[in-house]
Motif scaffolding. Structure first.
Motif, short mmCIF file in Angstrom:
data_model
loop_
_atom_site.label_atom_id
_atom_site.label_comp_id
_atom_site.label_asym_id
_atom_site.label_seq_id
_atom_site.Cartn_x
_atom_site.Cartn_y
_atom_site.Cartn_z
N ILE A 43 0.83 -1.20 0.00
CA ILE A 43 0.00 0.00 0.00
C ILE A 43 0.87 1.27 0.00
O ILE A 43 0.61 2.22 -0.74
CB ILE A 43 -0.96 0.01 1.21
N GLY A 44 1.91 1.27 0.81
CA GLY A 44 2.70 2.48 1.02
C GLY A 44 3.57 2.90 -0.15
O GLY A 44 3.59 4.08 -0.53
N VAL A 49 4.62 6.80 -4.37
CA VAL A 49 5.03 7.12 -5.74
C VAL A 49 3.93 7.90 -6.46
O VAL A 49 4.20 8.93 -7.11
CB VAL A 49 5.39 5.82 -6.51
N PHE A 50 2.69 7.47 -6.34
CA PHE A 50 1.56 8.17 -6.97
C PHE A 50 1.43 9.58 -6.39
O PHE A 50 1.17 10.54 -7.12
CB PHE A 50 0.26 7.38 -6.78
N GLN A 51 1.61 9.69 -5.07
CA GLN A 51 1.50 11.00 -4.42
C GLN A 51 2.57 11.96 -4.94
O GLN A 51 2.30 13.14 -5.19
CB GLN A 51 1.62 10.82 -2.90
N ILE A 52 3.78 11.45 -5.14
CA ILE A 52 4.86 12.30 -5.64
C ILE A 52 4.61 12.69 -7.10
O ILE A 52 4.77 13.85 -7.49
CB ILE A 52 6.22 11.57 -5.49
N ILE A 53 4.20 11.72 -7.93
CA ILE A 53 3.94 11.99 -9.35
C ILE A 53 2.78 12.95 -9.52
O ILE A 53 2.84 13.88 -10.32
CB ILE A 53 3.69 10.68 -10.11
N ASP A 58 0.82 16.81 0.89
CA ASP A 58 1.99 16.19 1.52
C ASP A 58 1.58 15.38 2.74
O ASP A 58 2.19 15.49 3.81
CB ASP A 58 3.01 17.27 1.90
N SER A 59 0.57 14.57 2.62
CA SER A 59 0.10 13.73 3.72
C SER A 59 1.15 12.65 4.03
O SER A 59 1.69 12.01 3.13
CB SER A 59 -1.22 13.06 3.33
N PRO A 60 1.43 12.43 5.31
CA PRO A 60 2.43 11.42 5.68
C PRO A 60 1.88 10.00 5.74
O PRO A 60 2.59 9.09 6.13
CB PRO A 60 2.87 11.88 7.07
#
Length: 171
Positions: A43-44, A49-53, A58-60
């Motif tokens: 999951i992480g 990777v999707f969050q960065i792309i 900027d959720s942790p």
């Protein structure tokens, strides 16, 4: 069957060096941590990777999944790695990711049963010490190979095993 060279220059087959008994933790706790670790990483990592792309917030959350997944995976692997390999006159003890430590059966000076309880569940342990009170091993009654190991101890250290049985499990 392939041969391996021993320390004296002779050869020994794998059957000769295989342990007679292997004492290990039950599969259940290690498998649970391994599964949680894999799920956390599955999951992480893609989520991060999707969050960065995508450049989203900027959720942790995905970072926490990665850290918890990696920690659970390492704990599961460490639980699965510990074991005691028992041979004719010695045994090798390995805890977690450490290396095997050879112990001689003659070094066992004291064997004692112990009771560990968290209120609802009680576990019975068997612990061995040498003459200097250095712990040689600790195993629990639910470990795979426990009965065979205690029978082996009874044959090789009968006085210590008889004393252990005489004292029994403490109240």
């Amino acid at each position: 069957m392939s041969d391996s060279i021993n320390q004296w220059g002779g050869s020994a087959t794998k059957a000769e060096v295989a342990p007679q008994i292997v004492v290990r933790r039950p599969l259940f706790p290690g498998v649970i941590f391994l599964a949680l670790g894999v799920i956390g990483l599955v999951i992480g990592v893609p989520g991060l990777v999707f969050q960065i792309i995508a450049g989203s917030d900027d959720s942790p959350a995905f970072g926490i999944f990665i850290v918890l997944g990696a920690g659970s995976l390492l704990l599961g692997l460490a639980l699965a790695a510990g074991r005691i390999n028992v041979y004719d006159r010695h045994y090798d003890v390995k805890s977690g990711f450490g290396k095997f430590h050879r112990r001689e059966v003659e070094d066992i000076h004291t064997l004692r049963l112990g009771k560990q309880s968290n209120g609802s569940v009680t576990f019975i342990s068997l612990t061995a010490w040498n003459e200097r009170r250095k712990k040689q091993f600790m195993v629990f009654t639910n470990y795979r190979g426990y009965r065979e190991f205690t029978a082996w101890l009874d044959k090789r250290r009968p006085e210590q095993w008889a004393e252990c049985e005489r004292l029994g499990v403490p109240d």
